[in-house]
Design an enzyme around this catalytic site. Structure first.
Site, PDB file in Angstrom:
ATOM      1  N   LYS C  77       0.879  -1.043   0.073  1.00 19.86           N
ATOM      2  CA  LYS C  77       0.135   0.031   0.073  1.00 19.86           C
ATOM      3  C   LYS C  77       0.899   1.204  -0.008  1.00 19.86           C
ATOM      4  O   LYS C  77       1.878   1.138   0.822  1.00 19.86           O
ATOM      5  CB  LYS C  77      -1.184  -0.010   1.172  1.00 19.86           C
ATOM      6  CG  LYS C  77      -2.006   0.925   1.270  1.00 19.86           C
ATOM      7  CD  LYS C  77      -3.053   0.889   2.451  1.00 19.86           C
ATOM      8  CE  LYS C  77      -4.197   1.896   2.507  1.00 19.86           C
ATOM      9  NZ  LYS C  77      -5.044   1.518   3.455  1.00 19.86           N
ATOM     10  N   SER C 152      -9.983   1.662   2.300  1.00 16.20           N
ATOM     11  CA  SER C 152      -9.043   2.435   1.474  1.00 16.20           C
ATOM     12  C   SER C 152      -7.716   1.780   0.963  1.00 16.20           C
ATOM     13  O   SER C 152      -7.246   2.220  -0.066  1.00 16.20           O
ATOM     14  CB  SER C 152      -8.172   3.425   2.410  1.00 16.20           C
ATOM     15  OG  SER C 152      -7.596   2.986   3.473  1.00 16.20           O
ATOM     16  N   SER C 176     -10.426  -0.606   6.668  1.00 10.53           N
ATOM     17  CA  SER C 176      -9.643  -0.434   5.412  1.00 10.53           C
ATOM     18  C   SER C 176      -8.887  -1.814   4.547  1.00 10.53           C
ATOM     19  O   SER C 176      -8.566  -1.747   3.574  1.00 10.53           O
ATOM     20  CB  SER C 176      -8.639   0.640   5.366  1.00 10.53           C
ATOM     21  OG  SER C 176      -9.429   1.967   5.233  1.00 10.53           O
TER      22      SER C 176
END
Ligand SMILES: [Mg+2]
Ligand SMILES: [Zn+2]
Lengths: 100, 474, 485
Positions: C77, C152, C176
């Site tokens: 990420k 996210s 997330s």
């Protein structure tokens, strides 16, 4: 319940947070923040007398490090990432007031 | 109202840097004066993703300070104090807020008055900005340059209660606090290098009033002298304002050493809202009883205790000048050694505060036993005071045996009957002066003593000589 | 594809049956084919990855074991710091920033032999549930590119679902990792707070953030968890002592385990009927496998969403102050003084959702409102922890839906922040309590898109959580669409 958030509140908060908002954004954000805060009315109404707040979910304390010097980062590498640098320092526009 | 009808109320906030090897939350060197931005890392630059880890020695130093200031050392938390400023890398300062590590103590001034200590908490220092432009100062600068070497250096902020009543009080308080901080080993107490920084909260009220007046916080004093001046200036400003029917507004004011004035630092609409909340990246500090006790046990005696000990040995008041001087200059171990070796405490303190103090760099090599011997010789009049000073001076310069030094100078102390003979001789040779002295005219004594001194070639103990003169008067 | 692609790849490479370079090229080929459509990555690290793969192959050739993740491509990420490699948080504010250090998790997976293949897209600073709040454009769901991947960590979930990498790391502050895992049909785990180091994770809400694995299987998720878990002296909130072992009991089944179906989460605001039905079916499946399944009330969880949307923005408002244009990142030009520079830089650099949360959080902390909002939310946090504690006296794990429904179309929820926030209603309580939780695929909705079920466990309960998750995986109904052939 607290009084609903006003555009003046949002403008004040934007100033504290160093954000500029257009009039349109100000109205839009005020409505959106009001909706989220209205949802939070459920917890505002909750009787929490005698309940301690939780800042850390973990019951740990005294996390300490030895006072021993460790190499940091190279100045040139860090300054290369800076928007502006001069004489080994970070360059910023003029500062109008003393630190609080 | 006249000035004397007003009372000043002063509370000081003193920030002291701690003498740790590394910063508060990272392993960068805590070192003054290095090339800019050479003691930095992701943590103290506030780089994204970095996290603080607390320095154990900084906590220990804070506990030392709290203990020396008679505070309660307690479990504590860190909070974030949020404000935007370029010398603050994260745009928040990690500090202790409602639960500081040290609370509720006191500091005794040399005269015995106690000043309350509200708290002594741990926080991180900021970086330093240099202002570039013609003035070299913040106002009128073209731009500024920021160095983060100091960012994250550990500080203890000592918040005193508003118990001080004059600029002098404030100076004495800071002087004493500095001595205590240095004694704990936690701080070097250098106000000039900025490792000790003092802000003053000043208000005035009619003498006898119970309520506090509106206070102003004064910043930017960089010596004890400017602290006293700034406070006196500010109090006068407030009194004048009030007497003219105005009101004092609570604000932060900047002391200008050059003009000798204070001025408003920022407009009111820029009021800060620090939005304190518990620092989620750090966990609470809960010092164990054993840790607190071990730190307390390892503390050396504080200046106040040392003054009491010197005062007791010298039979003087703890705030008597020579007592204060002897402790300030770390000469009290010499004193106690001399007293243990049989010297008179009062005389020893006098010699330390005068002769030894004035050649301090040699004091370290002064042999306590030799020093005690000189004091003893003077006490039993084997040396006159002048001779004792000479012997001491030689001893400080080159060491040696006091008796041998005295002998080399030809200081043969007079036997008591020889002195008595000399006194009688001077009385016989100066009948007019003697008449006047015997008649009660004390000021003639100096003349007669001078004659005795001359007659004995300076070897007379003048104190004993005057006792003899007075003895012959009746 | 095999059942545990990451474990299989690592095994084959360690045994010399495959090369890391070969494995990498297969994955890069998939990236090349579909990335333009999906946009899972902010940056594909082709060259770095090829270098790393070659080093791993050389190590194997020398007889050196590269570690448990030998040669396994992993997607990171883009809020995890990677030394010298841009780390943007999908924000204009950090465009071009190259951290001078690696996050602890990045160092750990690298040391275990993984090959970082790219930095994945996310909602800006991890604020969002759809990966539409990215300054660099949205990520699309590989199972249906008209739908969001969730967020996210949408880029990480999409990368795993699209077969770009068998493993990915994400971060989970309110769901997330788990919500995008559910929406993309993969496994996503949020560890116990403090089990995985946060050092080098760009903070959103520090007291809630945890890094965790995405994988195609529970076994692979366990493999990655076991690599990243463990004490880190650089993170003061990192737990001391040996971490729980996720792979310890994967084969043990659930016979005799006590499983509680959380009444308030099954009945939460805004859940679709098929989500509720799927979760009940999962509970029944566990019961038929020998678990004692009952419904259990955890009353304070109904306040989770409100508490979360005060605490997380409050911490975020402070964490994001440092983006001021002084030391790194975006600086507006032409400002007359420092305050103008701050305001212009931040206003240009942050997107609307980030601004919204900064303002919400600033408000919740400001003078006069702290007690009513932030302070009260922290007390609710205590109530949630207490209620979970009671539940865990009677249950080993709890069960709930992960997300309110299957993946929704792009743009469906962007106009109404509160509607978007409701995505997290079932995942938030575990973050507030600091407990572990994971999402496991469980069949599909009427639209053929995957559904997920969430397994919750008490602090440090990862072993039993993975044990139950592995059982659910074995019992799960056939998924709908699958992206790989
Ligand atoms: Mg302070
Ligand atoms: Zn540092």
């Amino acid at each position: 319940m607290a009084t609903p958030i006003s555009t003046a509140d949002v403008a004040h908060v934007a100033r504290l947070a160093r954000l500029a908002l257009s009039d349109e954004e100000l109205d839009q954000f005020t409505g959106q923040l009001a909706a989220v805060l209205a949802h939070a009315a459920d917890i505002e109404a909750l009787d929490t007398a005698g309940v301690p707040p939780t800042a850390h979910a973990l019951p740990i304390h005294n996390v300490l490090r030895d006072d021993v010097v460790v190499a940091g980062v190279d100045r040139e590498e860090v300054l290369a990432q800076a928007p502006a640098a001069e004489s080994g320092r970070f360059r910023v526009p003029r500062i109008l007031g003393e630190a609080p | 109202m006249s000035r004397s009808e007003w009372e000043m109320v002063i509370g000081l906030e003193v920030h002291t840097e701690l003498r740790t090897a590394t910063k508060l939350f990272c392993g960068c060197a805590n070192h003054f004066g290095d090339e800019p931005n050479t003691n930095v890392c992701p943590v103290c630059l506030g780089l994204p993703g970095s996290l603080p880890v607390l320095n154990r020695t900084a906590v220990e130093y804070a506990i030392r300070i709290g203990t020396a200031l008679h505070c309660t050392v307690q479990p504590s938390l860190f909070h974030r104090k949020n404000y935007f400023y370029p010398d603050m890398p994260k745009d928040y300062q990690i500090s202790q807020y409602d639960v500081p590590i040290n609370a509720d103590g006191w500091l005794a001034l040399p005269d015995g008055r106690r000043v309350g200590i509200e708290r002594a908490h741990i926080e991180e220092d900021t970086g330093k900005s240099t202002h570039v432009g013609e003035s070299g100062r913040i106002h009128g600068a073209d731009h500024s340059l920021v160095d983060y070497n100091r960012a994250g250096v550990p500080l203890v902020e000592i918040v005193g209660r508003p118990d001080l009543r004059s600029g002098d009080d404030a100076r004495i308080y800071v002087d004493e606090l500095r001595a205590i901080l240095v004694a704990t080993g936690a701080s070097d107490g250098k106000m000039e290098e900025g490792s000790l920084r003092v802000d003053a909260n000043v208000s005035v009220r009619p003498r006898g009033a119970a309520d506090l007046g509106t206070r102003c916080e004064i910043k930017n004093m960089n010596s004890l002298r400017s602290l006293g001046r700034a406070i006196e200036y500010e109090a006068t400003r407030q009194i004048t304002l009030l007497e003219e029917g105005g009101t004092v507004s609570q604000e932060t004011r900047h002391w200008d050493e050059g003009t000798g004035r204070t001025s408003t630092m920022r407009s009111k609409e820029d009021a800060y809202d620090y939005r304190y909340f518990p620092e989620p990246d750090l966990v609470p500090i809960v010092p164990s009883e054993e840790w607190i006790r071990a730190v307390a046990d390892a503390l050396p005696p504080m200046p106040g205790d040392r003054r009491s000990a010197v005062a007791a040995a010298a039979k003087l008041a703890p705030d008597a000048d020579p007592v204060v001087t002897v402790v300030r200059l770390d000469l009290d171990s010499l004193l106690h050694a001399a007293v243990a070796a049989g010297a008179d405490g009062g005389l020893a303190v006098k010699r330390l505060a005068n002769e030894v103090a004035s050649s301090l760099e040699r004091a370290a090599v002064l042999d306590p036993v030799a020093f005690a011997t000189v004091v003893q010789m003077e006490s039993r009049s084997a040396l006159t005071p002048a001779q004792a000073r000479t012997v001491l001076k030689d001893l400080l310069e080159g060491g040696g045996d006091p008796a041998a030094i005295a002998k080399a100078h030809g200081f043969e102390a007079m036997a008591s009957d020889a002195l008595a003979d000399a006194v009688d001789q001077v009385i016989a040779e100066n009948p007019g002066e003697w008449e006047r002295f015997a008649g009660g005219e004390d000021k003639v004594q100096g003349f007669l003593i001078g004659k005795i001194k001359a007659a004995t070639g300076g070897n007379a103990d003048l104190k004993e000589a005057s006792a003899l003169l007075r003895g012959r008067r009746s | 594809m095999t059942a545990n692609p990451a474990a299989d790849i690592a095994g084959a490479i360690r045994r010399g049956e495959k090369t890391a370079s070969g494995v990498l090229e297969e994955h890069l080929a998939r990236v090349q084919a579909r990335e333009p459509e999906i946009h899972a990555f902010n940056l594909v690290l082709e060259e770095n990855a090829r270098d790393t793969a070659a080093q791993i192959d050389a190590a194997v050739a020398r007889g050196v074991d590269p570690g448990p993740l030998a040669g396994v491509p992993i997607a990171l990420k883009d809020n995890l710091c990677t030394r010298g490699v841009p780390t943007t948080c999908s924000s204009r504010m950090l465009a071009g920033w190259r951290p001078p250090y690696d996050a602890t998790v990045v160092a750990r997976v690298t040391a275990a032999g993984a090959v970082a293949i790219g930095k994945t897209n996310l909602d800006e600073f991890a604020m969002g549930s759809s990966t539409e709040n990215s300054a660099f454009g949205p990520t699309r769901n590989p199972l249906d590119p008209s739908r969001v991947p969730g967020g996210s960590s949408g880029g990480s979930a999409a990368a795993v679902a699209a077969g770009f990498a068998p493993l990915a790391l994400g971060s989970d502050t309110g769901g997330s990792i788990r919500q995008p895992a559910a929406l993309c049909g993969v496994v996503g785990t949020k560890p116990t707070y403090g089990v995985v180091s946060r050092y080098g994770l760009v903070a959103f809400a520090s007291s809630l953030d945890q890094i965790g694995p995405f994988a195609r299987s529970v076994g692979d998720a366990a493999l990655l968890f076991d690599v990243i878990a463990g004490h880190d002296p650089a993170d003061s909130t990192s737990l001391a002592g040996a971490p729980p072992v996720a792979s310890a009991a994967l084969e043990h089944g659930v016979d005799g385990l006590r499983v509680g179906l959380v009444t308030e989460l099954v009945g939460a605001e805004g859940l679709s009927g098929e989500v509720v039905a799927g979760t009940r079916a999962a509970a029944e499946a566990l019961a038929s496998a020998g678990a004692k399944v009952e419904e259990v009330s955890v009353p304070a969880t109904v306040y989770g969403l409100s508490a979360y949307y005060l605490i997380a923005p409050a911490e975020a408002s402070s964490n994001l102050s440092r983006y001021d244009g002084v030391r790194y990142g975006h600086r507006a030009t032409g400002a007359a003084d420092i305050t103008d520079m701050y305001i212009a830089s931040r206003s240009e650099g942050f997107g609307p959702e980030v601004k919204r949360r900064i303002m919400l959080g600033t408000y919740a902390l400001s003078a006069g409102y702290y007690d009513a909002y932030y302070g009260q939310a922290q007390k609710v946090r205590t109530l949630i922890i207490r209620d979970f504690e009671v539940a865990y006296q009677s249950f080993d794990v709890l069960l709930s839906p992960t997300a309110p429904g299957t993946a929704f179309p792009l743009g469906a929820k962007t106009a109404d922040p509160l509607l978007m926030y409701l995505n997290d209603v079932c995942t938030i309580p575990s973050n507030l309590a600091g407990h572990p939780a994971m999402s496991v695929p469980w069949g599909a909705g009427a639209d053929g898109l995957p559904l997920g079920v969430q397994v919750l466990a008490p602090a440090l309960g990862e072993t039993v959580m993975f044990q139950v998750a592995a059982t659910l995986e074995r019992l799960a109904p056939a998924a709908g669409r699958k992206v790989e052939s």
